[in-house]
Design a protein around this motif. Sequence first.
Motif, PDB file in Angstrom:
ATOM      1  N   ILE A  43       4.558   8.140  -5.436  1.00  0.00           N
ATOM      2  CA  ILE A  43       4.687   8.531  -4.019  1.00  0.00           C
ATOM      3  C   ILE A  43       6.133   8.921  -3.733  1.00  0.00           C
ATOM      4  O   ILE A  43       6.407   9.863  -2.995  1.00  0.00           O
ATOM      5  N   LEU A  44       7.076   8.188  -4.342  1.00  0.00           N
ATOM      6  CA  LEU A  44       8.496   8.431  -4.062  1.00  0.00           C
ATOM      7  C   LEU A  44       9.087   9.520  -4.948  1.00  0.00           C
ATOM      8  O   LEU A  44      10.270   9.836  -4.844  1.00  0.00           O
ATOM      9  N   GLY A  45       8.275  10.062  -5.837  1.00  0.00           N
ATOM     10  CA  GLY A  45       8.752  11.167  -6.671  1.00  0.00           C
ATOM     11  C   GLY A  45       9.332  10.745  -8.000  1.00  0.00           C
ATOM     12  O   GLY A  45       9.986  11.532  -8.678  1.00  0.00           O
ATOM     13  N   ALA A  46       9.102   9.487  -8.426  1.00  0.00           N
ATOM     14  CA  ALA A  46       9.570   9.066  -9.758  1.00  0.00           C
ATOM     15  C   ALA A  46       8.728   9.770 -10.823  1.00  0.00           C
ATOM     16  O   ALA A  46       7.568  10.105 -10.583  1.00  0.00           O
ATOM     17  N   SER A  47       9.317   9.988 -11.990  1.00  0.00           N
ATOM     18  CA  SER A  47       8.572  10.678 -13.055  1.00  0.00           C
ATOM     19  C   SER A  47       7.667   9.683 -13.777  1.00  0.00           C
ATOM     20  O   SER A  47       7.989   8.501 -13.897  1.00  0.00           O
ATOM     21  N   ALA A  48       6.564  10.236 -14.257  1.00  0.00           N
ATOM     22  CA  ALA A  48       5.629   9.409 -15.043  1.00  0.00           C
ATOM     23  C   ALA A  48       5.171  10.214 -16.251  1.00  0.00           C
ATOM     24  O   ALA A  48       5.178  11.453 -16.230  1.00  0.00           O
ATOM     25  N   SER A  49       4.785   9.509 -17.308  1.00  0.00           N
ATOM     26  CA  SER A  49       4.268  10.192 -18.500  1.00  0.00           C
ATOM     27  C   SER A  49       2.861  10.722 -18.205  1.00  0.00           C
ATOM     28  O   SER A  49       2.275  10.374 -17.166  1.00  0.00           O
ATOM     29  N   ASP A  50       2.303  11.484 -19.136  1.00  0.00           N
ATOM     30  CA  ASP A  50       0.967  12.057 -18.909  1.00  0.00           C
ATOM     31  C   ASP A  50      -0.069  10.965 -18.655  1.00  0.00           C
ATOM     32  O   ASP A  50      -0.981  11.123 -17.849  1.00  0.00           O
ATOM     33  N   ASP A  51       0.085   9.830 -19.341  1.00  0.00           N
ATOM     34  CA  ASP A  51      -0.905   8.767 -19.126  1.00  0.00           C
ATOM     35  C   ASP A  51      -0.581   7.883 -17.924  1.00  0.00           C
ATOM     36  O   ASP A  51      -1.297   6.942 -17.626  1.00  0.00           O
ATOM     37  N   THR A  94      14.377   4.258 -12.525  1.00  0.00           N
ATOM     38  CA  THR A  94      13.471   5.406 -12.434  1.00  0.00           C
ATOM     39  C   THR A  94      14.299   6.605 -11.971  1.00  0.00           C
ATOM     40  O   THR A  94      15.519   6.499 -11.784  1.00  0.00           O
ATOM     41  N   ALA A  95      13.614   7.740 -11.735  1.00  0.00           N
ATOM     42  CA  ALA A  95      14.340   8.926 -11.275  1.00  0.00           C
ATOM     43  C   ALA A  95      14.740   8.790  -9.803  1.00  0.00           C
ATOM     44  O   ALA A  95      15.475   9.641  -9.277  1.00  0.00           O
ATOM     45  N   VAL A  96      14.277   7.748  -9.118  1.00  0.00           N
ATOM     46  CA  VAL A  96      14.591   7.555  -7.689  1.00  0.00           C
ATOM     47  C   VAL A  96      15.685   6.500  -7.573  1.00  0.00           C
ATOM     48  O   VAL A  96      15.568   5.411  -8.157  1.00  0.00           O
ATOM     49  N   LYS A  97      16.727   6.827  -6.823  1.00  0.00           N
ATOM     50  CA  LYS A  97      17.864   5.913  -6.697  1.00  0.00           C
ATOM     51  C   LYS A  97      17.401   4.538  -6.171  1.00  0.00           C
ATOM     52  O   LYS A  97      16.604   4.464  -5.230  1.00  0.00           O
ATOM     53  N   GLN A  98      17.891   3.474  -6.788  1.00  0.00           N
ATOM     54  CA  GLN A  98      17.617   2.078  -6.390  1.00  0.00           C
ATOM     55  C   GLN A  98      16.165   1.650  -6.618  1.00  0.00           C
ATOM     56  O   GLN A  98      15.748   0.618  -6.111  1.00  0.00           O
ATOM     57  N   LEU A  99      15.409   2.472  -7.341  1.00  0.00           N
ATOM     58  CA  LEU A  99      14.036   2.080  -7.690  1.00  0.00           C
ATOM     59  C   LEU A  99      13.983   1.862  -9.203  1.00  0.00           C
ATOM     60  O   LEU A  99      14.346   2.758  -9.977  1.00  0.00           O
ATOM     61  N   GLU A 145       0.825  -1.213   0.000  1.00  0.00           N
ATOM     62  CA  GLU A 145       0.000   0.000   0.000  1.00  0.00           C
ATOM     63  C   GLU A 145       0.856   1.258   0.000  1.00  0.00           C
ATOM     64  O   GLU A 145       0.430   2.306  -0.454  1.00  0.00           O
ATOM     65  N   ASP A 146       2.077   1.123   0.560  1.00  0.00           N
ATOM     66  CA  ASP A 146       2.912   2.323   0.691  1.00  0.00           C
ATOM     67  C   ASP A 146       4.378   1.934   0.556  1.00  0.00           C
ATOM     68  O   ASP A 146       4.780   0.834   0.980  1.00  0.00           O
ATOM     69  N   LEU A 147       5.148   2.819  -0.013  1.00  0.00           N
ATOM     70  CA  LEU A 147       6.576   2.558  -0.210  1.00  0.00           C
ATOM     71  C   LEU A 147       7.328   3.809   0.223  1.00  0.00           C
ATOM     72  O   LEU A 147       7.011   4.909  -0.241  1.00  0.00           O
ATOM     73  N   GLN A 148       8.281   3.610   1.140  1.00  0.00           N
ATOM     74  CA  GLN A 148       9.010   4.772   1.653  1.00  0.00           C
ATOM     75  C   GLN A 148      10.511   4.570   1.502  1.00  0.00           C
ATOM     76  O   GLN A 148      10.994   3.443   1.556  1.00  0.00           O
ATOM     77  N   LYS A 149      11.208   5.679   1.376  1.00  0.00           N
ATOM     78  CA  LYS A 149      12.677   5.643   1.359  1.00  0.00           C
ATOM     79  C   LYS A 149      13.150   5.552   2.807  1.00  0.00           C
ATOM     80  O   LYS A 149      12.569   6.177   3.692  1.00  0.00           O
ATOM     81  N   THR A 150      14.192   4.746   3.047  1.00  0.00           N
ATOM     82  CA  THR A 150      14.813   4.667   4.373  1.00  0.00           C
ATOM     83  C   THR A 150      16.319   4.859   4.168  1.00  0.00           C
ATOM     84  O   THR A 150      16.791   4.780   3.024  1.00  0.00           O
TER      85      THR A 150
END
Length: 284
Positions: free
Chosen positions: A210-218, A229-234, A52-57
């Motif tokens: 949620i973690l701030g990765a970029s997504a296209s318009d769709d 992705t734009a998030v390290k290790q994701l 349900e949720d994914l957080q950076k630690t």
Amino acid sequence: MLIDNGHSRALLIPESHNLSGFPEGISGRDYLSLLREHARFYGAALIQGRIEDLQKTPEGFAAHSTNTSFAARSVLLATGVTNKRPDIDDDTHAKALGRGHLRYCPVCDGYEVSGQNVAVIGTGDRAVCEAEFLRSYTERVTIISNTADDFDDDLRRRLGRINAAIRLGPITAINLRENGLEVATADESEIYDAVYPALGSSIHSRLAKILGASASDDGCIKVDRHQRTAVKQLYAAGDVVYGLDQISVCNGQAAIAAVTLRNDLGEERPLLWPLSSGARSRGS
Ligand SMILES: Cc1cc2nc3c(=O)[nH]c(=O)nc-3n(C[C@H](O)[C@H](O)[C@H](O)COP(=O)(O)OP(=O)(O)OC[C@H]3O[C@@H](n4cnc5c(N)ncnc54)[C@H](O)[C@@H]3O)c2cc1C
């Protein structure tokens, strides 16, 4: 570990004939069983659950389901998409899929409807593209708008060029018949050998966003050519990133992601086979 809540699009494949290595075809369910068996054989933990949720630690990530949390240094998201369905009850939907009267992937199985009477439900560029694609397999293609939406001049010109019939919605009923799927609108009812809904998809990119990765318009997760992705290790792979939604493509992306993930982990902390007891490291 693989955490999956079990709604793979592949489960909807009655029998695929375009997977390398399965010349006789294989059902999506059997194919997924083989993948799970393969993963277990090499030590992966397969966990049924929904994140349900994914957080950076500081160490990487914490992934939370409703009752458990999982820690990981890296995460690969392969959360897929869900096709939007026309208004059909679940039982009819499953039976129509199983008999090949309802289909969602012209690229996967278009050749199976060669010469058949085929309908595409939808409007706009997406549906017209599907009709154009299917027209290379059959001369009998009808496009049915799900709403009363009309087709603009350009879309009508394109449909005219392939000689596709146009029916305007809204669709009032879809019923499974012995010989196909019957689609009714206010003034007409017709049975088609196969119906392809082209209504778009819900893209499961929420955890990445949620973690701030970029997504296209769709809503597709944006990745570089190594599936980062734009998030390290994701990382992300499969239908949830932009591309041809095909198992072979998902597998290729997963292979690239796996190697990148491993190499990135090695950059952080060298991945070294442990020295056996008594062995002396070079230089000592
Ligand atoms: C009717 C049909 C026929 C098809 N035929 C073919 C074919 O013949 N050949 C072919 O190559 N492709 C075919 N496809 C396409 C193929 O099924 C997909 O390209 C493929 O399944 C995508 O794999 P994926 O791993 O990206 O996503 P999926 O297989 O959809 O798997 C995503 C998984 O992530 C899970 N998930 C999502 N969010 C979460 C969360 N928050 N927590 C935990 N789990 C989560 C989902 O429950 C699901 O199990 C077909 C598709 C359909 C619908």
